[in-house]
Design a protein around this motif. Structure first.
Motif, PDB file in Angstrom:
ATOM      1  N   ALA A  31       1.076  -6.695   6.900  1.00 25.02           N
ATOM      2  CA  ALA A  31       0.579  -5.709   7.856  1.00 25.02           C
ATOM      3  C   ALA A  31      -0.037  -6.433   9.050  1.00 25.02           C
ATOM      4  O   ALA A  31      -0.760  -7.410   8.874  1.00 25.02           O
ATOM      5  CB  ALA A  31      -0.467  -4.801   7.205  1.00 25.02           C
TER       6      ALA A  31
ATOM      7  N   ASN B  40       1.650   8.400  15.789  1.00 30.25           N
ATOM      8  CA  ASN B  40       2.633   7.724  14.949  1.00 30.25           C
ATOM      9  C   ASN B  40       4.004   7.899  15.565  1.00 30.25           C
ATOM     10  O   ASN B  40       4.316   8.933  16.150  1.00 30.25           O
ATOM     11  CB  ASN B  40       2.655   8.305  13.535  1.00 30.25           C
ATOM     12  CG  ASN B  40       1.405   7.990  12.769  1.00 30.25           C
ATOM     13  OD1 ASN B  40       0.705   7.038  13.093  1.00 30.25           O
ATOM     14  ND2 ASN B  40       1.104   8.784  11.763  1.00 30.25           N
TER      15      ASN B  40
ATOM     16  N   LEU C 115      -7.455   0.080   6.206  1.00 25.58           N
ATOM     17  CA  LEU C 115      -6.375  -0.591   5.483  1.00 25.58           C
ATOM     18  C   LEU C 115      -6.867  -1.193   4.176  1.00 25.58           C
ATOM     19  O   LEU C 115      -6.212  -1.082   3.130  1.00 25.58           O
ATOM     20  CB  LEU C 115      -5.749  -1.681   6.350  1.00 25.58           C
ATOM     21  CG  LEU C 115      -4.846  -1.234   7.507  1.00 25.58           C
ATOM     22  CD1 LEU C 115      -4.465  -2.417   8.370  1.00 25.58           C
ATOM     23  CD2 LEU C 115      -3.594  -0.540   6.975  1.00 25.58           C
TER      24      LEU C 115
ATOM     25  N   THR D 126      10.665  -3.612   8.359  1.00 27.09           N
ATOM     26  CA  THR D 126      11.158  -2.265   8.094  1.00 27.09           C
ATOM     27  C   THR D 126      11.905  -1.773   9.328  1.00 27.09           C
ATOM     28  O   THR D 126      11.791  -2.334  10.415  1.00 27.09           O
ATOM     29  CB  THR D 126       9.999  -1.307   7.787  1.00 27.09           C
ATOM     30  OG1 THR D 126       9.137  -1.233   8.942  1.00 27.09           O
ATOM     31  CG2 THR D 126       9.198  -1.756   6.571  1.00 27.09           C
TER      32      THR D 126
ATOM     33  N   HIS E 195       3.948  -2.886   7.881  1.00 31.97           N
ATOM     34  CA  HIS E 195       3.016  -1.947   8.523  1.00 31.97           C
ATOM     35  C   HIS E 195       2.530  -2.550   9.836  1.00 31.97           C
ATOM     36  O   HIS E 195       2.041  -3.676   9.861  1.00 31.97           O
ATOM     37  CB  HIS E 195       1.826  -1.667   7.599  1.00 31.97           C
ATOM     38  CG  HIS E 195       1.011  -0.479   8.009  1.00 31.97           C
ATOM     39  ND1 HIS E 195       0.017  -0.554   8.962  1.00 31.97           N
ATOM     40  CD2 HIS E 195       1.051   0.815   7.602  1.00 31.97           C
ATOM     41  CE1 HIS E 195      -0.523   0.645   9.119  1.00 31.97           C
ATOM     42  NE2 HIS E 195       0.088   1.499   8.315  1.00 31.97           N
TER      43      HIS E 195
ATOM     44  N   GLY F  18      10.378   2.455   5.956  1.00 35.99           N
ATOM     45  CA  GLY F  18       8.992   2.066   6.162  1.00 35.99           C
ATOM     46  C   GLY F  18       8.141   3.128   6.837  1.00 35.99           C
ATOM     47  O   GLY F  18       8.608   4.220   7.177  1.00 35.99           O
ATOM     48  N   PHE F  19       6.871   2.801   7.034  1.00 35.25           N
ATOM     49  CA  PHE F  19       5.920   3.710   7.668  1.00 35.25           C
ATOM     50  C   PHE F  19       6.106   3.695   9.182  1.00 35.25           C
ATOM     51  O   PHE F  19       6.493   2.688   9.758  1.00 35.25           O
ATOM     52  CB  PHE F  19       4.482   3.295   7.336  1.00 35.25           C
ATOM     53  CG  PHE F  19       4.067   3.645   5.945  1.00 35.25           C
ATOM     54  CD1 PHE F  19       3.437   4.844   5.679  1.00 35.25           C
ATOM     55  CD2 PHE F  19       4.307   2.768   4.894  1.00 35.25           C
ATOM     56  CE1 PHE F  19       3.058   5.179   4.395  1.00 35.25           C
ATOM     57  CE2 PHE F  19       3.930   3.082   3.605  1.00 35.25           C
ATOM     58  CZ  PHE F  19       3.304   4.305   3.352  1.00 35.25           C
TER      59      PHE F  19
ATOM     60  N   LEU G 163       3.476  -0.541   0.627  1.00 39.31           N
ATOM     61  CA  LEU G 163       3.784  -1.746   1.391  1.00 39.31           C
ATOM     62  C   LEU G 163       4.355  -2.827   0.491  1.00 39.31           C
ATOM     63  O   LEU G 163       5.263  -3.567   0.886  1.00 39.31           O
ATOM     64  CB  LEU G 163       2.524  -2.255   2.099  1.00 39.31           C
ATOM     65  CG  LEU G 163       1.874  -1.318   3.118  1.00 39.31           C
ATOM     66  CD1 LEU G 163       0.764  -2.046   3.874  1.00 39.31           C
ATOM     67  CD2 LEU G 163       2.900  -0.767   4.094  1.00 39.31           C
TER      68      LEU G 163
ATOM     69  N   THR H 213       0.301  -1.746  13.493  1.00 38.78           N
ATOM     70  CA  THR H 213      -0.592  -0.924  14.305  1.00 38.78           C
ATOM     71  C   THR H 213      -0.803  -1.613  15.646  1.00 38.78           C
ATOM     72  O   THR H 213      -1.092  -2.812  15.696  1.00 38.78           O
ATOM     73  CB  THR H 213      -1.957  -0.730  13.617  1.00 38.78           C
ATOM     74  OG1 THR H 213      -1.753  -0.182  12.309  1.00 38.78           O
ATOM     75  CG2 THR H 213      -2.830   0.228  14.421  1.00 38.78           C
TER      76      THR H 213
ATOM     77  N   GLU I  45       1.952   2.742  14.129  1.00 41.94           N
ATOM     78  CA  GLU I  45       0.785   3.469  14.622  1.00 41.94           C
ATOM     79  C   GLU I  45       0.397   2.936  15.997  1.00 41.94           C
ATOM     80  O   GLU I  45       0.214   1.733  16.176  1.00 41.94           O
ATOM     81  CB  GLU I  45      -0.395   3.333  13.659  1.00 41.94           C
ATOM     82  CG  GLU I  45      -0.172   4.051  12.335  1.00 41.94           C
ATOM     83  CD  GLU I  45      -1.458   4.217  11.548  1.00 41.94           C
ATOM     84  OE1 GLU I  45      -2.506   3.731  12.029  1.00 41.94           O
ATOM     85  OE2 GLU I  45      -1.412   4.822  10.468  1.00 41.94           O
TER      86      GLU I  45
ATOM     87  N   LEU J  45      -1.781   2.920   0.003  1.00 48.17           N
ATOM     88  CA  LEU J  45      -0.863   2.347   0.982  1.00 48.17           C
ATOM     89  C   LEU J  45      -0.351   0.988   0.523  1.00 48.17           C
ATOM     90  O   LEU J  45       0.828   0.658   0.700  1.00 48.17           O
ATOM     91  CB  LEU J  45      -1.575   2.214   2.329  1.00 48.17           C
ATOM     92  CG  LEU J  45      -0.814   1.500   3.446  1.00 48.17           C
ATOM     93  CD1 LEU J  45       0.435   2.287   3.824  1.00 48.17           C
ATOM     94  CD2 LEU J  45      -1.711   1.286   4.661  1.00 48.17           C
TER      95      LEU J  45
END
Length: 552
Positions: free
Chosen positions: A497, A551, A448, A401, A523, A424-425, A211, A525, A428, A207
């Motif tokens: 992140a 997600n 992570l 992102t 990232h 981007g991701f 990133l 979360t 979460e 990951l």
């Protein structure tokens, strides 16, 4: 017809975007499309070959194609114009820029891979004993016209696939693995090739690598906002407004740097201590005075001989008067230029005080960078306009992102902001009970850092109340260099992140949600109770369903 089994799959983005591998990527896609599910294609398989003297030679097969009945085919791919000097046996490739490169003999590479891999697979315990399969080799020149005849005794025309045949690459592969009396290796043989070529080698990308890619893409975008400074450098009063992620802080730093370089005595101001510390690091050796507004008031009072032993709260109230008195006692404290970051946090009387400490209120500069989120801070343009400040707008999100920008945009109301960063991701969303949130955050940080290989220094954990911050700091103390802090203290800052602990306080104060969701560059979360997470996502609580991880 479904496509061939491909190793690796999917092909990592780092390879797809590498211009030096464009020919191989094209062949990869064609093989996947034109061969059926009984075929297995291994891409970029390395191997170690031993010479009779025991020396080690590294090798790599561009492609190894395996079929349980037809056998094995090794393929070498060479792009560009291909030529060979028979006197030296040196092969060359000429690229589209007309640059000539020396390359290895592709036929010998394919032959070496064929014999070495066949020898290695026969040594495996899983190989079906007594089977002598059809083993062939071939070379793909995807950009050149087909040779009119054989290129040598060991290079008959049929071993080459060139530009015109590429559209029917699958037929060429089947033709290469036809004829002769090879045995069928069956599924056991195919599994042995899996053991040889797919188990020991993987193109897994952690990951952290993705990133970092997204971070690099964002870093190249941010300086594009510097055009604003070129357009307004001659103006004494400028207010640059934009939402979270539009590069206000970086542009403010660049503005202060340029003003100081031009010979102006310059100060860069903000309100938060953590943001001031960050700005101080960025502006080191620039000659710019970097302080919070209360810190500037205290500093000026101290150096001018006045009482500066006041509480932070008192300094917010009487600090402006101290500034005015300080420059009257010591005119050398006056400034040629003042740049303010997070200007929406500044009170009306502070702007008046800043005007008072300029060398010349008419020509000295005040440049303000502020957040245009009216749903949180109201409309500041009217207040700023009363100080003869010319409003301009930063309208592109260059920090986050697109998925993170979309999550934060729900809490933004103002002029339209366009996200220019990579997709981007997905964000979460993790739901849990209040008592389990700290353990849940610990597990997320472990994943992570251990599984994703993200450095703790690139991660921040944000919480909406001081007591929870303290609990998190103690539980996460084993992660060295990890930032754990209050959401409000991280205002104006960013990290690669972010893990946001969404307590109910975050739904009571809209600014906390806006700041928290916009701090992560690549990232994000969110951890919290189901109702709070549903509110942040803009869902009805009943829509959210069972507690779990999701997600978006």
């Amino acid at each position: 017809m479904t496509g061939a089994r491909m190793w690796p799959t999917p092909l990592p983005r780092l390879i797809r975007e590498d211009p030096l591998r464009s020919a191989e990527v094209r062949v990869y896609d064609l093989l996947k499309e034109q061969l059926g599910p009984q075929w297995t294609v291994y891409y970029s398989r390395p191997y170690l070959k031993m010479t009779p003297s025991g020396a080690e030679l590294d090798g790599e097969a561009d492609f190894v194609v395996v079929h349980p009945d037809r056998g094995m085919l090794t393929i070498e791919v060479k792009g560009g114009e291909i030529s060979r000097d028979p006197a030296t046996e040196q092969w060359f490739s000429r690229d589209r820029q007309n640059v000539l490169h020396k390359i290895k003999n592709p036929v010998q590479q394919a032959v070496s891979a064929q014999h070495t891999l066949l020898e290695k697979v026969r040594r495996l315990d899983t190989w079906p004993k007594g089977k002598f399969i059809r083993a062939r080799h071939g070379v793909i020149f995807p950009h050149v016209s087909s040779p009119p005849a054989a290129l040598g005794a060991d290079m008959p025309r049929e071993i080459f696939c060139c530009r015109l045949e590429l559209a029917k690459l699958g037929d060429w592969v089947r033709g290469r693995l036809s004829g002769g009396n090879g045995d069928s290796m069956g599924e056991a043989g195919r599994k042995a090739f899996d053991d040889l070529l797919s188990l020991p080698f993987t193109l897994r990308v952690p990951l952290a690598s993705y990133l970092t890619e997204d971070d690099q893409a964002i870093a190249t975008l941010t300086p594009q906002q510097f055009y604003v400074l070129d357009a307004v450098s001659h103006l004494a009063r400028v207010a640059a407004g934009g939402g979270a992620g539009t590069g206000k802080t970086i542009v403010a730093c660049e503005d202060a740097f340029r003003l100081a370089r031009a010979g102006n005595k310059t100060a860069l101001l903000c309100l938060g201590d953590k943001l001031a510390s960050h700005l101080r690091q960025r502006m080191e050796l620039s000659g710019v005075l970097v302080m919070t507004f209360p810190g500037l008031c205290q500093h000026y009072a101290s150096v001018s001989g006045m009482d500066s032993d006041l509480s932070p709260h008192d300094m917010l109230e009487i600090g402006p008067d101290l500034l005015a008195k300080a420059v009257l006692k010591d005119p050398t404290l006056r400034l040629d230029a003042i740049v303010v970051d997070e200007a929406q946090d500044f009170r009306t009387q502070w702007w008046i005080a800043l005007e008072d400490i300029l060398v010349d209120p008419r020509t000295s500069k005040i440049h303000a960078f502020y957040d245009t989120n009216q749903s949180v801070y109201g409309d500041l343009t009217g207040e700023l306009a009363s100080f003869n400040i010319v409003p301009i707008r930063l309208s592109r999100n260059l920090r986050n992102t697109q998925t993170i920008h979309a999550a934060a945009t729900r809490f933004y109301r103002g002029n339209t902001i366009t996200a220019d960063g990579p997709e981007g991701f997905p964000v979460e969303w993790v739901t849990c009970t209040g008592n389990s949130s700290i353990q849940q955050v610990h597990e997320i940080i472990r994943q992570l850092t251990c599984d994703g290989e993200v450095a703790p220094a690139n991660i921040c954990v944000l919480a909406p109340r001081d007591e929870l911050v303290g609990h998190l700091q103690r539980r996460l103390a084993s992660f060295e260099d990890l930032t754990v802090t209050h959401i409000r203290d991280f205002k104006g800052l960013e990290c690669q992140a972010a893990v946001v602990v969404a307590g109910r306080e975050i739904s009571d104060e809209r600014e906390l949600a806006y700041v928290a969701l916009s701090r992560a560059r690549a990232h994000l979360t969110i951890v919290g109770e189901a109702e709070v997470v549903a509110w942040l996502r803009g869902l009805e609580v009943s829509e959210y369903g069972a507690i779990g991880r999701s997600n978006e």
